[in-house]
Motif scaffolding. Structure first.
Motif, PDB file in Angstrom:
ATOM      1  N   ALA A  81       5.842   3.214  12.819  1.00 10.22           N
ATOM      2  CA  ALA A  81       4.938   3.153  11.668  1.00 10.22           C
ATOM      3  C   ALA A  81       3.637   3.899  11.907  1.00 10.22           C
ATOM      4  N   VAL A  82       3.206   4.629  10.880  1.00 13.65           N
ATOM      5  CA  VAL A  82       1.862   5.187  10.805  1.00 13.65           C
ATOM      6  C   VAL A  82       1.027   4.350   9.839  1.00 13.65           C
ATOM      7  N   THR A  83       1.663   3.884   8.769  1.00 16.61           N
ATOM      8  CA  THR A  83       0.986   3.040   7.775  1.00 16.61           C
ATOM      9  C   THR A  83       1.892   1.867   7.424  1.00 16.61           C
ATOM     10  N   PRO A  84       1.347   0.835   6.823  1.00 17.26           N
ATOM     11  CA  PRO A  84       2.214  -0.184   6.214  1.00 17.26           C
ATOM     12  C   PRO A  84       2.934   0.431   5.018  1.00 17.26           C
ATOM     13  N   VAL A  85       3.752  -0.335   4.346  1.00 18.18           N
ATOM     14  CA  VAL A  85       4.337   0.128   3.089  1.00 18.18           C
ATOM     15  C   VAL A  85       3.405  -0.329   1.972  1.00 18.18           C
ATOM     16  N   TYR A  86       2.929   0.638   1.198  1.00 11.40           N
ATOM     17  CA  TYR A  86       2.076   0.350   0.050  1.00 11.40           C
ATOM     18  C   TYR A  86       2.993   0.196  -1.155  1.00 11.40           C
ATOM     19  N   GLU A  87       3.146  -1.042  -1.643  1.00 12.07           N
ATOM     20  CA  GLU A  87       4.052  -1.292  -2.752  1.00 12.07           C
ATOM     21  C   GLU A  87       3.339  -1.023  -4.086  1.00 12.07           C
ATOM     22  N   TRP A  88       4.098  -1.183  -5.193  1.00 13.54           N
ATOM     23  CA  TRP A  88       3.558  -0.822  -6.504  1.00 13.54           C
ATOM     24  C   TRP A  88       2.266  -1.541  -6.867  1.00 13.54           C
ATOM     25  N   PRO A  89       2.004  -2.812  -6.408  1.00 14.80           N
ATOM     26  CA  PRO A  89       0.757  -3.450  -6.829  1.00 14.80           C
ATOM     27  C   PRO A  89      -0.481  -2.899  -6.119  1.00 14.80           C
ATOM     28  N   TYR A  90      -0.280  -2.078  -5.106  1.00 16.17           N
ATOM     29  CA  TYR A  90      -1.426  -1.608  -4.318  1.00 16.17           C
ATOM     30  C   TYR A  90      -2.210  -0.566  -5.114  1.00 16.17           C
ATOM     31  N   THR A  91      -3.490  -0.797  -5.316  1.00 12.66           N
ATOM     32  CA  THR A  91      -4.311   0.097  -6.126  1.00 12.66           C
ATOM     33  C   THR A  91      -5.409   0.770  -5.315  1.00 12.66           C
ATOM     34  N   GLY A  92      -5.236   0.858  -4.003  1.00 12.14           N
ATOM     35  CA  GLY A  92      -6.266   1.448  -3.164  1.00 12.14           C
ATOM     36  C   GLY A  92      -6.556   2.903  -3.464  1.00 12.14           C
ATOM     37  N   ALA A  93      -5.623   3.592  -4.120  1.00  9.43           N
ATOM     38  CA  ALA A  93      -5.835   5.004  -4.456  1.00  9.43           C
ATOM     39  C   ALA A  93      -6.410   5.169  -5.862  1.00  9.43           C
ATOM     40  N   HIS A  94      -7.063   4.128  -6.386  1.00 12.96           N
ATOM     41  CA  HIS A  94      -7.555   4.212  -7.774  1.00 12.96           C
ATOM     42  C   HIS A  94      -8.580   5.328  -7.931  1.00 12.96           C
ATOM     43  N   GLY A  95      -9.407   5.550  -6.920  1.00 14.35           N
ATOM     44  CA  GLY A  95     -10.402   6.617  -7.007  1.00 14.35           C
ATOM     45  C   GLY A  95      -9.749   7.984  -7.076  1.00 14.35           C
ATOM     46  N   GLU A  96      -8.739   8.194  -6.247  1.00 16.89           N
ATOM     47  CA  GLU A  96      -8.008   9.462  -6.254  1.00 16.89           C
ATOM     48  C   GLU A  96      -7.350   9.693  -7.607  1.00 16.89           C
ATOM     49  N   ALA A  97      -6.708   8.661  -8.144  1.00 17.57           N
ATOM     50  CA  ALA A  97      -6.061   8.805  -9.445  1.00 17.57           C
ATOM     51  C   ALA A  97      -7.085   9.069 -10.545  1.00 17.57           C
ATOM     52  N   ALA A  98      -8.225   8.378 -10.491  1.00 15.26           N
ATOM     53  CA  ALA A  98      -9.238   8.558 -11.534  1.00 15.26           C
ATOM     54  C   ALA A  98      -9.800   9.974 -11.519  1.00 15.26           C
ATOM     55  N   ARG A  99      -9.968  10.555 -10.344  1.00 12.08           N
ATOM     56  CA  ARG A  99     -10.460  11.935 -10.276  1.00 12.08           C
ATOM     57  C   ARG A  99      -9.504  12.887 -10.986  1.00 12.08           C
ATOM     58  N   HIS A 100      -8.205  12.685 -10.764  1.00  9.31           N
ATOM     59  CA  HIS A 100      -7.222  13.554 -11.408  1.00  9.31           C
ATOM     60  C   HIS A 100      -7.081  13.228 -12.893  1.00  9.31           C
ATOM     61  N   ARG A 101      -7.253  11.948 -13.241  1.00  9.49           N
ATOM     62  CA  ARG A 101      -7.110  11.542 -14.638  1.00  9.49           C
ATOM     63  C   ARG A 101      -8.251  12.103 -15.490  1.00  9.49           C
ATOM     64  N   ALA A 102      -9.359  12.455 -14.854  1.00  7.29           N
ATOM     65  CA  ALA A 102     -10.490  13.018 -15.583  1.00  7.29           C
ATOM     66  C   ALA A 102     -10.215  14.440 -16.055  1.00  7.29           C
ATOM     67  N   ASP A 103      -9.137  15.028 -15.606  1.00  3.59           N
ATOM     68  CA  ASP A 103      -8.763  16.392 -15.990  1.00  3.59           C
ATOM     69  C   ASP A 103      -7.570  16.316 -16.952  1.00  3.59           C
ATOM     70  N   PRO A 104      -7.812  16.397 -18.268  1.00  6.69           N
ATOM     71  CA  PRO A 104      -6.714  16.259 -19.237  1.00  6.69           C
ATOM     72  C   PRO A 104      -5.618  17.293 -19.046  1.00  6.69           C
ATOM     73  N   GLU A 105      -5.992  18.490 -18.625  1.00  8.97           N
ATOM     74  CA  GLU A 105      -4.989  19.533 -18.425  1.00  8.97           C
ATOM     75  C   GLU A 105      -4.033  19.145 -17.298  1.00  8.97           C
ATOM     76  N   PHE A 106      -4.590  18.573 -16.218  1.00  9.63           N
ATOM     77  CA  PHE A 106      -3.732  18.145 -15.110  1.00  9.63           C
ATOM     78  C   PHE A 106      -2.845  16.984 -15.526  1.00  9.63           C
ATOM     79  N   THR A 107      -3.402  15.992 -16.214  1.00  8.38           N
ATOM     80  CA  THR A 107      -2.596  14.819 -16.574  1.00  8.38           C
ATOM     81  C   THR A 107      -1.414  15.213 -17.451  1.00  8.38           C
ATOM     82  N   SER A 108      -1.640  16.150 -18.377  1.00  5.43           N
ATOM     83  CA  SER A 108      -0.553  16.601 -19.236  1.00  5.43           C
ATOM     84  C   SER A 108       0.485  17.381 -18.427  1.00  5.43           C
ATOM     85  N   TRP A 109       0.017  18.261 -17.555  1.00  3.46           N
ATOM     86  CA  TRP A 109       0.901  19.052 -16.696  1.00  3.46           C
ATOM     87  C   TRP A 109       1.731  18.141 -15.788  1.00  3.46           C
TER      88      TRP A 109
END
Length: 479
Positions: A81-109
């Motif tokens: 193991a390098v990391t645990p298994v991050y299952e679907w309820p894990y939201t630790g990457a919310h900041g990363e997702a929000a940065r990408h979600r701020a770009d409508p062109e990327f979200t659509s693509w």
């Protein structure tokens, strides 16, 4: 003799079917680690121990595997193991997702290419967050829980197309890992499993044989996701069939004849082992009910709680079921849940009852988008822990305003995995032992549906009022 094993969100599960006698043995055991980021090796050991115990003294002919969608663990080449298994309820990457979600062109693509939405639940963003934080993915493998179990049993680094469709990394058009998505997110250097159809299998190797107590060479089917296997278990693979699963999370999955994508909805497009799925999944369902019981009535069991509920109540508080972030319909992992319109006369029982209502209003919100995109389902099959509550089951039919077929199959995704194993063995996947009894249908009380529609509108207004502003400062931290 079929052995089906499942690593679900909270439990190890197994099903053994003897096709000659029709005997079915189902067992489950809660994992000792139920967190959203958990020890994948511990989960593997507990599941295989349950399988060994259940199959003791019996020689198994085929082994089938089921696991959750959206899990991710990084491994060295030797599977350490390098990391645990991050299952679907894990939201630790919310900041990363929000940065990408701020770009409508990327979200659509991203939606057009993968069928997925920009959200922290997807492995694509979990891995991107780790890389942004300085982890070097070169030489590492990305697996999910099912893939790790399969690798331990067979030595093969494989995943099914159905499982891969829930990573945010698989191309809808080609059915291959999407190199452009991986490059854009900065995660192209990670090693990914070989993609295989749901019918693929590999022989059980000595290590796996020792863990399960079964002969070397026993066929092991590539793992499928529990959501996709639900369609197979409930025989809901015809166009327009919808499964309505209310367990730890909630999900609505409609079988379609092609990928259905429209940017202005919260509907995802994945693959099931039998074709395409158009669906919506919520993070808050049975987990919110468990939370409410523990906080409000720690000394009462669910049966006694049921007696406190009043179907005639129309003045309940509004509950927003986003304690674990939001997936469908808004896909905003910053959103949080809670009660609105609580007044002095409201009791603890009222709060608990409003939790049951709020979860269903959220799922009905999802259904509205699914129907707008695909048309009305021709049938809906209800399954999960909701069936243990007569009040909640009837409420589901009343809120949806449509008949709900009741699946009385235990652990439907395990049944789906078993059906695939029977197909592999050249046997009838519709074995009599796996058939539900004569379908029971919960009919809606349409007069109550009209009253509940008014309450659902209160929920929608509360949902809109509490939408996180796009310019909110991102909360630091993450994985």
């Amino acid at each position: 003799m079929i052995l089906a094993l499942e690593a679900s969100t909270t439990s190890a599960k197994c099903l053994i079917l003897d096709t000659r006698t029709g005997a079915v043995d189902v067992r489950s055991r809660r994992f000792s680690d139920e967190g959203p980021a958990r020890d994948a090796d511990g989960v593997t050991a507990e599941l295989l121990a349950l399988g060994r115990e259940a199959a003791a003294g019996r020689r198994v002919d085929v082994i089938a595997l089921s696991s959750t969608w959206h899990g991710m663990t990084l491994r060295h080449q030797d599977l350490s193991a390098v990391t645990p298994v991050y299952e679907w309820p894990y939201t630790g990457a919310h900041g990363e997702a929000a940065r990408h979600r701020a770009d409508p062109e990327f979200t659509s693509w991203f939606r057009r290419r993968t069928g997925c939405l920009v959200n922290a639940s997807y492995p694509a963003f979990k891995l991107a967050k780790l890389v942004r934080d300085g982890l070097d993915p070169r030489g590492l493998l990305m697996l999910d829980q099912g893939g790790l179990i399969f690798a331990r049993l067979t030595g093969r680094i494989w995943t099914s197309l159905s499982t891969a469709s829930g990573t945010g990394m698989l191309s809808i058009d080609t059915g291959e890992w999407d190199a452009d998505v991986l490059q854009h997110l900065g995660i192209a250097a990670v090693g990914l499993p070989e993609l295989r159809p749901h019918s693929a299998w590999a022989p059980l190797q000595p290590e796996g044989a020792a863990l399960l107590g079964q002969p070397v060479g026993t066929p092991v089917l590539v793992p499928g996701p529990d959501g996709g296997l639900n369609q197979i278990g409930d025989r809901a693979s015809s166009i327009g069939d919808m499964t309505f699963s209310m367990g730890t999370s909630g999900a609505l999955r409609m079988t379609t004849d092609r990928p259905v994508i429209r940017p202005d909805t919260g509907v995802w497009t994945y693959r099931s082992p039998a074709g395409w799925l158009s669906g919506a999944a919520t993070s808050g369902c049975g987990n919110c009910v468990d939370w409410a019981r523990r906080r409000l009535f720690p000394d009462l069991d669910y049966a006694r709680l049921e007696s406190l509920l009043d179907p005639a109540r129309t003045d309940l508080p509004v509950f927003l079921p986003f304690l674990f972030g939001e997936r469908s319909p808004g896909w905003d992992d910053r959103r949080r849940g809670g009660f609105i319109d609580v007044e002095p006369q409201h009791s603890a029982a009222d709060l608990y009852q409003s939790v049951l209502h709020g979860i269903l209003y959220s799922l009905q919100h999802c259904l509205t988008e699914l129907v707008a995109l695909n048309g009305a389902p021709r049938r809906v099959v209800l399954s999960g822990g909701v069936l243990s509550s007569p009040y909640w089951s009837q409420l589901a039919a009343d809120v949806f305003g449509m008949p709900l077929e009741v699946s009385d199959l235990q652990h439907t995704s395990l049944v789906g995995a078993t059906r695939l194993a029977l197909e592999h063995a050249g046997a009838d996947p519709d074995h009599p032992a796996l058939r539900a009894s004569e379908p029971r249908v919960i009919l809606p009380d349409l007069s109550r549906t009209a009253l509940l529609d008014v309450q659902r509108e209160r929920y929608i207004r509360a949902y809109d009022r509490t939408r996180p502003a796009e310019d909110l400062a991102l909360v630091p931290g993450g994985i």
